[in-house]
Design an enzyme around this catalytic site. Structure first.
Site, PDB file in Angstrom:
ATOM      1  N   ASP A 169       0.867  -1.192   0.000  1.00 29.03           N
ATOM      2  CA  ASP A 169       0.000   0.000   0.000  1.00 29.03           C
ATOM      3  C   ASP A 169       0.895   1.231   0.000  1.00 29.03           C
ATOM      4  O   ASP A 169       2.023   1.200   0.493  1.00 29.03           O
ATOM      5  CB  ASP A 169      -0.895   0.010   1.248  1.00 29.03           C
ATOM      6  CG  ASP A 169      -2.174   0.825   1.049  1.00 29.03           C
ATOM      7  OD1 ASP A 169      -3.266   0.225   1.072  1.00 29.03           O
ATOM      8  OD2 ASP A 169      -2.074   2.073   0.889  1.00 29.03           O
TER       9      ASP A 169
ATOM     10  N   ASP B 140       3.861   2.697  -4.057  1.00 33.49           N
ATOM     11  CA  ASP B 140       2.912   3.519  -4.807  1.00 33.49           C
ATOM     12  C   ASP B 140       2.769   2.877  -6.189  1.00 33.49           C
ATOM     13  O   ASP B 140       3.725   2.874  -6.979  1.00 33.49           O
ATOM     14  CB  ASP B 140       3.456   4.947  -4.913  1.00 33.49           C
ATOM     15  CG  ASP B 140       2.519   5.865  -5.689  1.00 33.49           C
ATOM     16  OD1 ASP B 140       1.573   5.373  -6.328  1.00 33.49           O
ATOM     17  OD2 ASP B 140       2.751   7.088  -5.640  1.00 33.49           O
ATOM     18  N   VAL B 141       1.588   2.343  -6.484  1.00 36.37           N
ATOM     19  CA  VAL B 141       1.430   1.609  -7.747  1.00 36.37           C
ATOM     20  C   VAL B 141       1.532   2.493  -8.981  1.00 36.37           C
ATOM     21  O   VAL B 141       1.646   1.976 -10.102  1.00 36.37           O
ATOM     22  CB  VAL B 141       0.101   0.795  -7.784  1.00 36.37           C
ATOM     23  CG1 VAL B 141       0.080  -0.275  -6.720  1.00 36.37           C
ATOM     24  CG2 VAL B 141      -1.111   1.711  -7.700  1.00 36.37           C
TER      25      VAL B 141
ATOM     26  N   ASN C 205      -5.731  -4.571  -6.422  1.00 37.37           N
ATOM     27  CA  ASN C 205      -6.930  -3.985  -5.823  1.00 37.37           C
ATOM     28  C   ASN C 205      -6.812  -2.489  -5.540  1.00 37.37           C
ATOM     29  O   ASN C 205      -7.823  -1.822  -5.344  1.00 37.37           O
ATOM     30  CB  ASN C 205      -7.193  -4.779  -4.521  1.00 37.37           C
ATOM     31  CG  ASN C 205      -8.140  -4.108  -3.585  1.00 37.37           C
ATOM     32  OD1 ASN C 205      -9.352  -4.224  -3.739  1.00 37.37           O
ATOM     33  ND2 ASN C 205      -7.619  -3.377  -2.594  1.00 37.37           N
TER      34      ASN C 205
ATOM     35  N   TYR D 281     -13.466   7.895 -12.451  1.00 42.04           N
ATOM     36  CA  TYR D 281     -13.645   6.586 -11.813  1.00 42.04           C
ATOM     37  C   TYR D 281     -14.342   5.629 -12.783  1.00 42.04           C
ATOM     38  O   TYR D 281     -13.882   4.499 -13.000  1.00 42.04           O
ATOM     39  CB  TYR D 281     -14.453   6.727 -10.518  1.00 42.04           C
ATOM     40  CG  TYR D 281     -14.440   5.456  -9.681  1.00 42.04           C
ATOM     41  CD1 TYR D 281     -13.354   5.143  -8.874  1.00 42.04           C
ATOM     42  CD2 TYR D 281     -15.500   4.563  -9.732  1.00 42.04           C
ATOM     43  CE1 TYR D 281     -13.332   3.971  -8.128  1.00 42.04           C
ATOM     44  CE2 TYR D 281     -15.489   3.392  -8.989  1.00 42.04           C
ATOM     45  CZ  TYR D 281     -14.400   3.101  -8.182  1.00 42.04           C
ATOM     46  OH  TYR D 281     -14.386   1.929  -7.448  1.00 42.04           O
TER      47      TYR D 281
ATOM     48  N   LYS E  76     -12.475   2.390 -14.481  1.00 37.99           N
ATOM     49  CA  LYS E  76     -12.928   1.016 -14.200  1.00 37.99           C
ATOM     50  C   LYS E  76     -13.424   0.334 -15.479  1.00 37.99           C
ATOM     51  O   LYS E  76     -13.300  -0.875 -15.619  1.00 37.99           O
ATOM     52  CB  LYS E  76     -14.003   1.030 -13.115  1.00 37.99           C
ATOM     53  CG  LYS E  76     -13.464   1.438 -11.733  1.00 37.99           C
ATOM     54  CD  LYS E  76     -12.402   0.464 -11.219  1.00 37.99           C
ATOM     55  CE  LYS E  76     -11.904   0.846  -9.833  1.00 37.99           C
ATOM     56  NZ  LYS E  76     -10.912  -0.117  -9.294  1.00 37.99           N
TER      57      LYS E  76
ATOM     58  N   VAL F  90     -19.596  -0.576  -1.373  1.00 37.37           N
ATOM     59  CA  VAL F  90     -19.069  -1.312  -0.225  1.00 37.37           C
ATOM     60  C   VAL F  90     -18.584  -0.290   0.802  1.00 37.37           C
ATOM     61  O   VAL F  90     -17.955   0.706   0.445  1.00 37.37           O
ATOM     62  CB  VAL F  90     -17.894  -2.231  -0.662  1.00 37.37           C
ATOM     63  CG1 VAL F  90     -17.322  -2.974   0.535  1.00 37.37           C
ATOM     64  CG2 VAL F  90     -18.337  -3.215  -1.737  1.00 37.37           C
TER      65      VAL F  90
ATOM     66  N   THR G 215     -16.164   1.226   2.916  1.00 35.86           N
ATOM     67  CA  THR G 215     -14.701   1.237   3.083  1.00 35.86           C
ATOM     68  C   THR G 215     -14.291   2.688   3.310  1.00 35.86           C
ATOM     69  O   THR G 215     -15.140   3.567   3.472  1.00 35.86           O
ATOM     70  CB  THR G 215     -13.978   0.716   1.809  1.00 35.86           C
ATOM     71  OG1 THR G 215     -14.193   1.658   0.752  1.00 35.86           O
ATOM     72  CG2 THR G 215     -14.465  -0.658   1.383  1.00 35.86           C
TER      73      THR G 215
HETATM   74  N1  LIG Z   1     -15.849   0.787  -1.778  1.00 38.17           N
HETATM   75  C1  LIG Z   1     -16.589   0.609  -2.855  1.00 38.17           C
HETATM   76  O1  LIG Z   1     -17.802   0.934  -2.872  1.00 38.17           O
HETATM   77  C2  LIG Z   1     -15.986  -0.038  -4.083  1.00 38.17           C
HETATM   78  C3  LIG Z   1     -16.865  -0.525  -5.067  1.00 38.17           C
HETATM   79  C4  LIG Z   1     -16.319  -1.105  -6.206  1.00 38.17           C
HETATM   80  C5  LIG Z   1     -14.953  -1.200  -6.355  1.00 38.17           C
HETATM   81  N2  LIG Z   1     -14.126  -0.715  -5.377  1.00 38.17           N
HETATM   82  C6  LIG Z   1     -12.680  -0.836  -5.594  1.00 38.17           C
HETATM   83  O2  LIG Z   1     -12.125  -1.582  -4.538  1.00 38.17           O
HETATM   84  C7  LIG Z   1     -10.723  -1.280  -4.449  1.00 38.17           C
HETATM   85  C8  LIG Z   1     -10.367  -1.047  -2.997  1.00 38.17           C
HETATM   86  O3  LIG Z   1     -11.024   0.142  -2.540  1.00 38.17           O
HETATM   87  P1  LIG Z   1     -11.700   0.260  -1.114  1.00 38.17           P
HETATM   88  O4  LIG Z   1     -13.131   0.565  -1.340  1.00 38.17           O
HETATM   89  O5  LIG Z   1     -11.304  -0.872  -0.249  1.00 38.17           O
HETATM   90  O6  LIG Z   1     -11.045   1.645  -0.642  1.00 38.17           O
HETATM   91  P2  LIG Z   1     -10.037   2.008   0.540  1.00 38.17           P
HETATM   92  O7  LIG Z   1      -9.736   3.453   0.353  1.00 38.17           O
HETATM   93  O8  LIG Z   1     -10.590   1.559   1.835  1.00 38.17           O
HETATM   94  O9  LIG Z   1      -8.734   1.135   0.199  1.00 38.17           O
HETATM   95  C9  LIG Z   1      -7.931   1.424  -0.923  1.00 38.17           C
HETATM   96  C10 LIG Z   1      -6.467   1.273  -0.539  1.00 38.17           C
HETATM   97  O10 LIG Z   1      -5.666   1.538  -1.721  1.00 38.17           O
HETATM   98  C11 LIG Z   1      -4.558   2.296  -1.308  1.00 38.17           C
HETATM   99  N3  LIG Z   1      -4.001   3.075  -2.413  1.00 38.17           N
HETATM  100  C12 LIG Z   1      -4.504   4.227  -2.946  1.00 38.17           C
HETATM  101  N4  LIG Z   1      -3.679   4.701  -3.864  1.00 38.17           N
HETATM  102  C13 LIG Z   1      -2.627   3.843  -3.924  1.00 38.17           C
HETATM  103  C14 LIG Z   1      -1.423   3.822  -4.669  1.00 38.17           C
HETATM  104  N5  LIG Z   1      -1.128   4.794  -5.543  1.00 38.17           N
HETATM  105  N6  LIG Z   1      -0.565   2.776  -4.496  1.00 38.17           N
HETATM  106  C15 LIG Z   1      -0.849   1.810  -3.597  1.00 38.17           C
HETATM  107  N7  LIG Z   1      -1.964   1.799  -2.836  1.00 38.17           N
HETATM  108  C16 LIG Z   1      -2.843   2.798  -3.000  1.00 38.17           C
HETATM  109  C17 LIG Z   1      -5.087   3.202  -0.212  1.00 38.17           C
HETATM  110  O11 LIG Z   1      -4.041   3.729   0.593  1.00 38.17           O
HETATM  111  C18 LIG Z   1      -6.024   2.270   0.536  1.00 38.17           C
HETATM  112  O12 LIG Z   1      -5.370   1.608   1.593  1.00 38.17           O
HETATM  113  C19 LIG Z   1     -10.505  -0.073  -5.356  1.00 38.17           C
HETATM  114  O13 LIG Z   1      -9.941  -0.508  -6.590  1.00 38.17           O
HETATM  115  C20 LIG Z   1     -11.902   0.463  -5.579  1.00 38.17           C
HETATM  116  O14 LIG Z   1     -12.015   1.171  -6.774  1.00 38.17           O
HETATM  117  C21 LIG Z   1     -14.607  -0.143  -4.253  1.00 38.17           C
END
Ligand SMILES: NC(=O)c1ccc[n+]([C@@H]2O[C@H](COP(=O)([O-])OP(=O)(O)OC[C@H]3O[C@@H](n4cnc5c(N)ncnc54)[C@H](O)[C@@H]3O)[C@@H](O)[C@H]2O)c1
Length: 267
Positions: free
Chosen positions: A34, A60-61, A87, A160, A164, A193, A195
């Site tokens: 992360d 950092d991805v 993810n 976004y 996606k 979700v 989060t």
């Molecule tokens: N929460 C939702 O409703 C939802 C719905 C569909 C898809 N998603 C996807 O799920 C995935 C996880 O998101 P989440 O909801 O758990 O959010 P979250 O913010 O709780 O977790 C995302 C994590 O990614 C990390 N991150 C951000 N930029 C980064 C980078 N440049 N390099 C490395 N790490 C990085 C953040 O620090 C964080 O810990 C994402 O791809 C998001 O698009 C989320």
């Protein structure tokens, strides 16, 4: 997943942390990555304190060199890579209906910031993980896409939805190339979700209610609602599944009239 080597990006929070915890619970050796250093170290420490095999990586991805260093250190430590949960993702940008989020208002830098993480970041991770897995002639990649990549969604930002949608194309394309190497690539597409995504603290009650109205099961998902699907895709129980986009959304995308009910009336 006993003894399998698993990498999770975005593992410091939300869905990624749940994927790391679920993999560890199934006996995997988990590499958590992360950009948020404190969060990923804490998430890994919680696992090692509980007796699981886990390591934290700050990465950092969006930085291809950092991603190369990440996968290099996974191989140095564990010798191979069986499963990659790619993810990491962000949003935190006004939706198309909010001030600053309309197509003629959205600053290019904001567009690029989201694309850099959600799309370029995935590309960098996919390149490194695919390279390793092609050589191994084995491996499983599971990408976190979104239902926002499968249709227009006025409650979500332009970059976004666009990122996606592109992620889904990337997953399908990679699945075609990698199939002959015994490497599978699938995506999960979660609906809303609970989060930390967006990083803006708790959502207003009106926003939560509006989203609930569009979910057949009338509740938001929790990270644990998506882990079982992701683990299935990462396991041999899904050995004939590749290139698929697998929805987990409480029935939200079964409702086709969301867009028309949330769009403002004509001026
Ligand atoms: N929460 C939702 O409703 C939802 C719905 C569909 C898809 N998603 C996807 O799920 C995935 C996880 O998101 P989440 O909801 O758990 O959010 P979250 O913010 O709780 O977790 C995302 C994590 O990614 C990390 N991150 C951000 N930029 C980064 C980078 N440049 N390099 C490395 N790490 C990085 C953040 O620090 C964080 O810990 C994402 O791809 C998001 O698009 C989320």
């Amino acid at each position: 997943m006993d003894g399998q080597i698993v990498l999770v990006t975005g593992a410091g929070s939300g869905i990624g942390q749940a994927l790391a915890n679920a993999s560890a619970g199934k006996g995997a050796v988990v590499h958590l990555a992360d950009v948020a250093a404190d969060a990923v170290r804490k998430a890994a420490a919680e696992l090692t304190d509980a007796g699981y095999a886990a390591a934290a990586h700050v990465c950092d991805v969006t930085d291809p060199d950092a991603v190369r260093a990440l996968t290099g250190s996974v191989i140095d430590a564990s010798g191979r890579l069986d499963v990659a949960f790619l993810n990491a993702g962000i949003n935190g940008v006004p939706s198309m209906l909010q001030p600053g989020g309309a197509i003629d208002e959205l600053p290019f830098e904001v567009w690029r910031r989201v694309l850099a993480v959600n799309l370029d970041g995935l590309f960098h991770c996919l390149q490194q993980c695919a390279g390793i897995m092609k050589e191994q002639h084995a491996g499983n990649i599971v990408v976190t896409a979104s239902t926002a990549g499968l249709r227009a969604e006025p409650r979500v930002s332009y970059p976004y939805v666009a990122s996606k949608s592109a992620v889904i194309g990337l997953v399908r394309q990679a699945a075609l190339e990698l199939a002959r190497f015994g490497v599978r690539v699938n995506a999960i597409a979660p609906g809303p979700v609970v989060t930390n995504i967006g990083g803006n603290g708790p959502r207003p009650a009106s926003s939560v209610a509006a989203w609930e109205d569009s979910i057949a099961m009338r509740r938001w998902g929790h990270p644990s609602d998506v882990t079982a699907l992701a683990l299935l895709l990462a396991s041999d129980d899904s050995s004939w599944m590749t290139g698929g986009i697998h929805v987990v959304d409480g029935g939200a995308s079964a409702l086709s009239q969301i867009t028309s009910t949330t769009l403002p009336a004509p001026d």
